[in-house]
Write a protein that holds these residues in place. Structure first.
Motif, PDB file in Angstrom:
ATOM      1  N   LEU A  34       0.907  -1.164  -0.199  1.00 52.11           N
ATOM      2  CA  LEU A  34       0.062  -0.049  -0.198  1.00 52.11           C
ATOM      3  C   LEU A  34       0.869   1.184  -0.054  1.00 52.11           C
ATOM      4  CD1 LEU A  34      -2.917  -0.717   2.686  1.00 52.11           C
ATOM      5  CD2 LEU A  34      -2.792  -1.264   0.108  1.00 52.11           C
ATOM      6  N   SER A  35       0.325   2.231  -0.720  1.00 53.09           N
ATOM      7  CA  SER A  35       1.050   3.599  -0.735  1.00 53.09           C
ATOM      8  C   SER A  35       0.063   4.515   0.343  1.00 53.09           C
ATOM      9  CB  SER A  35       0.628   4.319  -1.746  1.00 53.09           C
ATOM     10  OG  SER A  35       1.101   3.899  -2.975  1.00 53.09           O
ATOM     11  N   ALA A  36       0.666   5.552   0.836  1.00 52.10           N
ATOM     12  CA  ALA A  36       0.117   6.480   1.650  1.00 52.10           C
ATOM     13  C   ALA A  36      -1.099   6.929   1.116  1.00 52.10           C
ATOM     14  CB  ALA A  36       0.984   7.633   1.903  1.00 52.10           C
ATOM     15  N   MET A  37      -2.170   7.346   1.824  1.00 52.51           N
ATOM     16  CA  MET A  37      -3.488   7.716   1.237  1.00 52.51           C
ATOM     17  C   MET A  37      -3.051   9.116   0.554  1.00 52.51           C
ATOM     18  SD  MET A  37      -5.923   7.679   4.809  1.00 52.51           S
ATOM     19  CE  MET A  37      -7.568   7.701   3.788  1.00 52.51           C
ATOM     20  N   THR A  40      -1.223  12.540   1.411  1.00 51.90           N
ATOM     21  CA  THR A  40      -0.384  12.524   2.559  1.00 51.90           C
ATOM     22  C   THR A  40       1.204  12.785   2.277  1.00 51.90           C
ATOM     23  OG1 THR A  40      -1.895  11.055   3.478  1.00 51.90           O
ATOM     24  CG2 THR A  40       0.176  11.022   4.452  1.00 51.90           C
ATOM     25  N   THR A  41       1.565  11.995   1.349  1.00 57.20           N
ATOM     26  CA  THR A  41       3.090  12.431   1.164  1.00 57.20           C
ATOM     27  C   THR A  41       3.362  13.898   0.976  1.00 57.20           C
ATOM     28  OG1 THR A  41       3.200  10.082   0.709  1.00 57.20           O
ATOM     29  CG2 THR A  41       5.306  11.316   0.229  1.00 57.20           C
ATOM     30  N   ASN A  42       2.440  14.402  -0.073  1.00 53.16           N
ATOM     31  CA  ASN A  42       2.768  15.710  -0.444  1.00 53.16           C
ATOM     32  C   ASN A  42       2.676  16.720   0.980  1.00 53.16           C
ATOM     33  OD1 ASN A  42       3.211  15.364  -2.969  1.00 53.16           O
ATOM     34  ND2 ASN A  42       0.992  15.904  -3.700  1.00 53.16           N
ATOM     35  N   GLY A 118       3.458   8.333   6.131  1.00 50.82           N
ATOM     36  CA  GLY A 118       2.187   8.025   5.507  1.00 50.82           C
ATOM     37  C   GLY A 118       1.996   6.667   5.131  1.00 50.82           C
ATOM     38  N   GLU A 119       3.023   5.756   4.791  1.00 51.65           N
ATOM     39  CA  GLU A 119       2.765   4.363   4.299  1.00 51.65           C
ATOM     40  C   GLU A 119       2.748   3.604   5.847  1.00 51.65           C
ATOM     41  OE1 GLU A 119       4.244   6.354   2.396  1.00 51.65           O
ATOM     42  OE2 GLU A 119       3.668   5.750   0.552  1.00 51.65           O
ATOM     43  N   LEU A 120       3.240   4.009   6.698  1.00 44.84           N
ATOM     44  CA  LEU A 120       3.223   3.206   7.982  1.00 44.84           C
ATOM     45  C   LEU A 120       1.640   3.305   8.514  1.00 44.84           C
ATOM     46  CD1 LEU A 120       6.410   4.473   9.852  1.00 44.84           C
ATOM     47  CD2 LEU A 120       5.990   1.956   8.880  1.00 44.84           C
ATOM     48  N   GLY A 180       4.581   0.326   0.786  1.00 42.30           N
ATOM     49  CA  GLY A 180       5.297   0.596  -0.393  1.00 42.30           C
ATOM     50  C   GLY A 180       6.203   1.713  -0.058  1.00 42.30           C
ATOM     51  N   TYR A 181       7.145   2.055  -0.965  1.00 42.70           N
ATOM     52  CA  TYR A 181       7.681   3.508  -0.878  1.00 42.70           C
ATOM     53  C   TYR A 181       8.831   3.161   0.033  1.00 42.70           C
ATOM     54  CZ  TYR A 181       8.434   8.496  -0.178  1.00 42.70           C
ATOM     55  OH  TYR A 181       8.708   9.725  -0.048  1.00 42.70           O
ATOM     56  N   ILE A 182       8.732   2.892   1.337  1.00 40.16           N
ATOM     57  CA  ILE A 182       9.885   2.993   2.288  1.00 40.16           C
ATOM     58  C   ILE A 182      10.747   1.747   2.264  1.00 40.16           C
ATOM     59  CG2 ILE A 182       8.300   4.380   3.851  1.00 40.16           C
ATOM     60  CD1 ILE A 182       7.983   2.224   5.683  1.00 40.16           C
ATOM     61  N   LYS A 194      12.051   7.135  -3.403  1.00 41.41           N
ATOM     62  CA  LYS A 194      11.750   8.319  -4.293  1.00 41.41           C
ATOM     63  C   LYS A 194      10.373   8.347  -4.688  1.00 41.41           C
ATOM     64  CE  LYS A 194      16.032   9.451  -4.500  1.00 41.41           C
ATOM     65  NZ  LYS A 194      16.977   8.371  -4.632  1.00 41.41           N
ATOM     66  N   ARG A 195       9.843   9.346  -4.917  1.00 41.61           N
ATOM     67  CA  ARG A 195       8.228   9.825  -5.228  1.00 41.61           C
ATOM     68  C   ARG A 195       7.763   8.617  -6.246  1.00 41.61           C
ATOM     69  NH1 ARG A 195       6.070  14.023  -2.913  1.00 41.61           N
ATOM     70  NH2 ARG A 195       4.185  12.808  -3.190  1.00 41.61           N
ATOM     71  N   GLY A 196       6.407   8.271  -5.815  1.00 43.10           N
ATOM     72  CA  GLY A 196       5.928   7.028  -6.644  1.00 43.10           C
ATOM     73  C   GLY A 196       6.506   5.900  -6.485  1.00 43.10           C
ATOM     74  N   GLY A 197       7.393   5.612  -5.492  1.00 38.16           N
ATOM     75  CA  GLY A 197       8.114   4.367  -5.167  1.00 38.16           C
ATOM     76  C   GLY A 197       7.355   3.227  -4.786  1.00 38.16           C
ATOM     77  N   SER A 198       6.215   3.419  -4.409  1.00 39.95           N
ATOM     78  CA  SER A 198       5.410   1.881  -4.065  1.00 39.95           C
ATOM     79  C   SER A 198       5.308   1.128  -5.348  1.00 39.95           C
ATOM     80  CB  SER A 198       4.035   2.463  -3.634  1.00 39.95           C
ATOM     81  OG  SER A 198       4.168   3.140  -2.551  1.00 39.95           O
ATOM     82  N   ASP A 199       5.235   1.885  -6.528  1.00 41.26           N
ATOM     83  CA  ASP A 199       5.272   0.696  -7.761  1.00 41.26           C
ATOM     84  C   ASP A 199       6.487  -0.029  -7.681  1.00 41.26           C
ATOM     85  OD1 ASP A 199       3.099   2.226  -8.643  1.00 41.26           O
ATOM     86  OD2 ASP A 199       4.280   3.435  -9.836  1.00 41.26           O
ATOM     87  N   TYR A 200       7.746   0.536  -7.351  1.00 45.39           N
ATOM     88  CA  TYR A 200       8.858  -0.186  -7.220  1.00 45.39           C
ATOM     89  C   TYR A 200       9.045  -0.957  -6.398  1.00 45.39           C
ATOM     90  CZ  TYR A 200      14.249   0.146  -8.342  1.00 45.39           C
ATOM     91  OH  TYR A 200      15.485   0.101  -8.719  1.00 45.39           O
TER      92      TYR A 200
HETATM   93  N1  ASP Z   1       3.361   7.761  -1.207  1.00 41.97           N
HETATM   94  C1  ASP Z   1       4.600   8.094  -2.089  1.00 41.97           C
HETATM   95  C2  ASP Z   1       4.364   9.082  -2.900  1.00 41.97           C
HETATM   96  O1  ASP Z   1       3.422   9.871  -2.677  1.00 41.97           O
HETATM   97  C3  ASP Z   1       4.729   6.677  -2.564  1.00 41.97           C
HETATM   98  C4  ASP Z   1       3.579   6.053  -3.652  1.00 41.97           C
HETATM   99  O2  ASP Z   1       2.607   6.795  -3.563  1.00 41.97           O
HETATM  100  O3  ASP Z   1       4.042   5.459  -4.810  1.00 41.97           O
HETATM  101  O4  ASP Z   1       5.203   9.241  -3.527  1.00 41.97           O
END
Ligand code: ASP
Ligand code: ADP
Ligand code: MG
Length: 436
Positions: A34-37, A40-42, A118-120, A180-182, A194-200
Motif C-alpha cells: 500500500l501507498s500512503a493515502m 499525505t506524502t505531499n 504515510g505508508e506506516l 510501499g515506498y519506504i 523516491k516519489r511514486g516508489g510504491s510501484d517499485y
Molecule cells: N506515497 C509515495 C508518494 O506519494 C509513494 C507512492 O505513492 O508510490 O510518492
C-alpha cells in the motif's frame, strides 16, 4: 504468490479502503503493498519543508491539519469501538512523533522519517480494518527487509533473504500487507524509493518472492497511449513489452515509477496495470511478449537540461567521447539523450546537482553551452530497422514544433525528441492527432 499494489487514490478515503477487501479477499496467497493515502506524502513534504525553515508554527499547524483528516477517516472506517480506539491511539502516536520534530534538530535523516509516516499509517489502518472484518492478515514491516545499497539501488540479495525470513514466520499466512515506498539505506537509516516508489516496492517484492504476477492497481484503466493529464481522447493499451513499458515509465508516464519495470523484467514476471474504480476493465498487461511493429504510446519528461559540447579536437580523434563520459560518470550523473556531429556532441541530463562541476571540467578541453527548461518527448513502440515510415509520420505530426534534438536507433523501442518545455503540450497533442 501474487503481489498487488494499491496507490494513493486506491486507499485515499475510508470508502476506498473498504472497497479493497473485495479485490484481495479471494483466499489466494498474496502480498498487498500500500501507498500512503493520497495527498499525505505531499503534506508530509510540506511539513518537512517548514521544519527545515524552523517555521515550527507552520509545521505544527500542518501536522494538526493532517491529524484531523485522519481522525475523520477512522470515524468512517471502523464500526466497532475497540478498533476505533486502537486506530485513535495509532494516529495519536504517529502525530505525537511528528510533533517531536518541531523541538529537535531537523536534517535530511529526520525528513526521510517524516516522509515514511504515510505508508506506516495507511497499512496499519487497513490491517485493523481487515481485523474488524474477521479477515486474517499479517502486517509485514517493510523496514525489516527493504534496503538500498551504497548506489541507492535495491539490495536484491538482502531483500530476498529478509523478505523470505519475514514470510517464513507465518507459515499459515496467506494475506500479507506491507508498506510501499519506504526502505532502509545502506547505513540502516529510514529512507525511501523516491516519489511514486510504491510501484517499485511492488516489483522488487515480486522479484524477491518470485511472484506469479504483479498487479499495480491505480485510478486509471492501464497505460494510456498519451498523457491523459495533458491530452484529451487517450486510450488504454492492452499489451506492452517490458522494454516498451520501461521506456514509457522512465520518460514520464506517471502511472509507473521510472525504474519499476526492471525487477519484473529480470525475473520475467508479468505486470498488470488495473483500475480500482473500474476493476473489470482489462487494463494493461506488461510481459516479455512483443506485440508487433507499431507506435504504441507517447510520454514526456520535463526538467531536462541539454549540454552542447564543441571541440575541434573531436575531428578525426578517438577517445574524445570517453573523456566526456568519464566526467559524467565521476559525478554520478546519468545521460538520457545523446547526438553527435563531427565536432560537437549534445547530451541531456535531468540531475543537475553537479552541473557546475561537470561544466568546469568539460571546459578544460572544449567549449560548453547549457540549455535548460527542456522536455524529452518519447515515442514508444516496436521500430524494427526493416520497417519504414515511422520517422515520416512522427515528423509530419511535429512539423510546426521546433525540435532541439532527435535520438533514433538507440533502441528498437524509443524515438526521443527534445523540445522547449513550453511546447510540450503542443507536441503531445500534435502527436496524438498525427499518430493515433
Ligand atoms: N506515497 C509515495 C508518494 O506519494 C509513494 C507512492 O505513492 O508510490 O510518492
Ligand atoms: P497511484 O497513486 O495509484 O500510484 P499515480 O498518480 O502515481 O497513481 O499514477 C496514475 C496517474 O498517472 C493517472 O491518474 C494519470 O493521470 C497519470 N498518467 C500519466 N501518464 C499516463 C499514461 N500514459 N497512462 C496512464 N496514466 C498516466
Ligand atoms: Mg504512483
Amino acid at each position: 504468490m501474487k503481489v498487488l499494489k494499491f496507490g494513493g487514490t486506491s486507499v485515499g478515503t475510508a470508502k476506498r479502503m473498504q472497497a479493497l477487501v473485495d479485490l484481495i479477499n479471494d483466499g489466494n496467497p498474496k502480498i498487498v503493498v500500500l501507498s500512503a493515502m493520497s495527498g499525505t506524502t505531499n503534506h508530509l513534504v510540506e511539513i518537512a519543508a517548514s521544519l527545515f525553515e524552523h517555521n515550527n508554527e507552520k509545521a505544527t499547524a500542518l501536522i494538526n491539519q493532517l491529524e484531523n483528516k485522519y481522525k475523520e477517516v477512522i470515524k468512517e472506517l471502523y464500526k466497532t469501538v475497540p478498533c476505533l480506539n486502537k486506530a485513535e491511539e495509532l494516529i495519536k502516536s504517529h502525530f505525537d512523533y511528528l510533533r517531536m520534530f518541531t523541538i529537535d534538530l531537523f536534517t535530511v535523516n529526520e525528513e526521510r522519517t517524516v516522509l515514511a509516516q504515510g505508508e506506516l499509517i495507511s497499512t496499519a489502518l487497513f490491517h485493523y480494518y481487515l481485523e474488524e472484518q474477521n479477515i486474517d492478515s499479517v502486517l509485514l514491516p517493510a523496514l525489516n527487509f527493504m534496503r538500498t545499497d551504497q548506489n541507492e539501488e535495491p539490495d536484491m540479495k538482502y531483500i530476498e533473504m529478509n523478505c523470505r525470513t519475514e514470510l517464513a514466520k507465518y507459515p499459515n499466512g496467506k494475506l500479507f500487507i506491507t508498506q510501499g515506498y519506504i526502505c532502509r539505506n545502506s547505513f540502516g537509516e529510514i529512507d525511501n524509493l523516491k516519489r511514486g516508489g510504491s510501484d517499485y516496492s511492488a516489483t522488487i517484492i515480486g522479484a524477491a518472492v518470485k511472484a506469479r504476477e504483479i498487479e499495480i492497481w491505480t485510478d486509471i484503466d492501464g497505460m494510456h497511449n498519451n498523457d491523459p493529464r495533458i491530452v484529451e481522447n487517450t486510450h488504454p493499451i492492452s499489451e506492452l513489452s517490458f522494454d516498451e513499458a520501461a521506456e514509457l515509465a522512465y520518460f514520464g508516464a506517471k502511472i509507473l515509477h521510472p525504474t519499476c519495470i526492471l525487477p519484473a523484467q529480470m525475473n520475467n514476471i508479468p505486470v498488470r496495470l488495473l483500475n480500482t474504480m473500474q476493476p473489470s476493465a482489462k487494463g494493461t498487461l506488461i510481459s516479455s511478449k512483443t506485440t508487433g511493429d507499431s507506435i504504441k504510446a507517447v510520454a514526456a519528461k520535463d526538467g531536462i537540461t541539454a549540454i552542447n559540447i564543441k571541440s575541434a579536437r573531436m575531428l578525426l580523434a578517438y577517445g574524445f567521447l570517453r573523456a566526456v563520459f568519464e566526467i559524467f560518470e565521476r559525478y554520478k550523473t546519468p545521460i538520457d539523450m545523446i547526438t553527435t556531429s563531427e565536432v560537437a556532441v549534445s547530451l541531456t541530463i535531468d540531475n543537475t546537482k553537479n552541473i557546475d562541476l561537470i561544466v568546469n571540467e568539460l571546459k578544460e578541453f572544449c567549449s560548453v553551452e547549457i540549455d535548460t527548461d527542456l522536455t524529452i518527448v518519447c515515442i514508444v513502440g516496436s521500430f524494427t530497422a526493416e520497417k519504414q515510415g515511422y520517422a515520416v509520420s512522427i515528423f509530419e505530426a511535429l512539423k510546426n514544433i521546433p525540435i532541439r534534438m532527435i535520438s533514433y536507433g538507440g533502441s528498437e523501442n524509443n524515438i526521443s525528441i527534445l523540445v522547449d518545455t513550453k511546447l510540450k503540450k503542443d507536441a503531445l497533442v500534435a502527436l496524438n492527432n498525427g499518430l493515433f
